[in-house]
Design an enzyme around this catalytic site. Sequence first.
Site, short mmCIF file in Angstrom:
data_model
loop_
_atom_site.label_atom_id
_atom_site.label_comp_id
_atom_site.label_asym_id
_atom_site.label_seq_id
_atom_site.Cartn_x
_atom_site.Cartn_y
_atom_site.Cartn_z
CG HIS A 131 -17.88 -8.11 -7.00
ND1 HIS A 131 -18.64 -8.19 -5.85
CD2 HIS A 131 -18.55 -7.26 -7.83
CE1 HIS A 131 -19.70 -7.41 -5.97
NE2 HIS A 131 -19.67 -6.84 -7.16
CD GLU A 173 -11.68 -5.92 -12.42
OE1 GLU A 173 -10.79 -5.60 -11.60
OE2 GLU A 173 -12.20 -5.12 -13.23
CD GLU A 174 -8.11 -9.75 -7.17
OE1 GLU A 174 -7.81 -10.44 -6.17
OE2 GLU A 174 -7.26 -9.19 -7.89
CG MET A 175 -11.54 -9.22 -1.81
SD MET A 175 -10.42 -9.20 -0.39
CE MET A 175 -11.58 -9.35 0.96
#
Length: 396
Positions: A131, A173-175
């Site tokens: 992200h 931190e990701e989706m």
Amino acid sequence: MSEKNIILKSSISGILLAFLLLFFLPESRTAGYENVPRLNPNCPPGFKRNADNECIAQSLYMQYDSPNNKGVGGLQTGLPEIRDGFSPQEIDLGRYLFFDPVLSGSGTISCATCHDPKKGFSDGLPTSIGHNGQQLKRAAPSLWNVAFLKKLFWDGRASTLEEQLKGPLFSEEEMNNTPESLLKTLNEIQEYRAFFAEAFPKRRAEDRIELNEVYRAIAAFQSSLLSLNSKYDRYAHGYHEALNEKEIEGMNVFRSFIARCAECHTPPLFTNQQFAVIGTPEPDGLPLDPGAEIPFNDKTLRGAFKVPSLRNIAKTAPYMHSGNFSTLRETVEFYTKGRGHAVPEDEDIILHWHIWDPQLSDYELDRLVDFLNTLTDETFMPRIPERLPSGLKPSI
């Protein structure tokens, strides 16, 4: 009545019937979906549909009785138990979800962003990007044959596909999504409402989409990603002309007591599904990644990572959990440079017993790479959706 009048009356009746069907069938099945295909009622290649509408995996390896849990795995060794039995509709719904960036908080990241089918279901990066362009700590592992794996993530912290996919979905931190936001978004897309009603027929069409259905559908799609028809597999099943002389030499090095590759990367899945501390270097002088030590609270697993399958390994560069080696040649050379040569001086980790000093020649290393290239098979590559229910473009 004349023949002309009979034909005219028949045509009017047909138009009336079509009109009644359009307006009186349940709304979730018709309104706004005239040009939208239904979910695929057929199982993907490599599966056979049974009488219960379940897709059951089919493979020549299933004819072998020997389990993949002893020795280094002969050429005709059986595979571990597979996760199958999903319906073709669940699998196809999962395919749409997998490529749809609507699953992320920003609407820009899909599962396929880090698991691109054109890159061996990895992403071609040393470590993935999440992200807002955040650099993540580890490389994206391949998803080929993930239905056979008992531990997921590099550190093995998940035991099921459903448990695994919650990590990236809801990681900031990701989706960067939340369960509440994900459900709200999907339930506002009428086409997804119709697809979920079709994939899960025991529920009512008007029921709202639930998280467990999202998880199951994506797990169903991931479980359909089989790769078991490589040049190596044709050789293993008896067609010895499938490999050339150099590739056979590489296979013999791979299986030898000197190289010991097959002791961890055990055929036919090419992983023993265990953890190994091999002491690979971290990028740019970063501290040692503790790996499996954290989720298992076990200091003997400091720096340990799950032994990855080598299936389609030629497609998933760069290599290791840190993406520190850009080629297969660099990767295999790491093992012949001496025991613990890349371990930081202030770390007292317990290297796996097979990390030693095999002193393989350049010729043998080259032949190893030749053999690893024979494990490539993308015969059952899934089709990327041309359009998504969200209206967004597939994110890869």
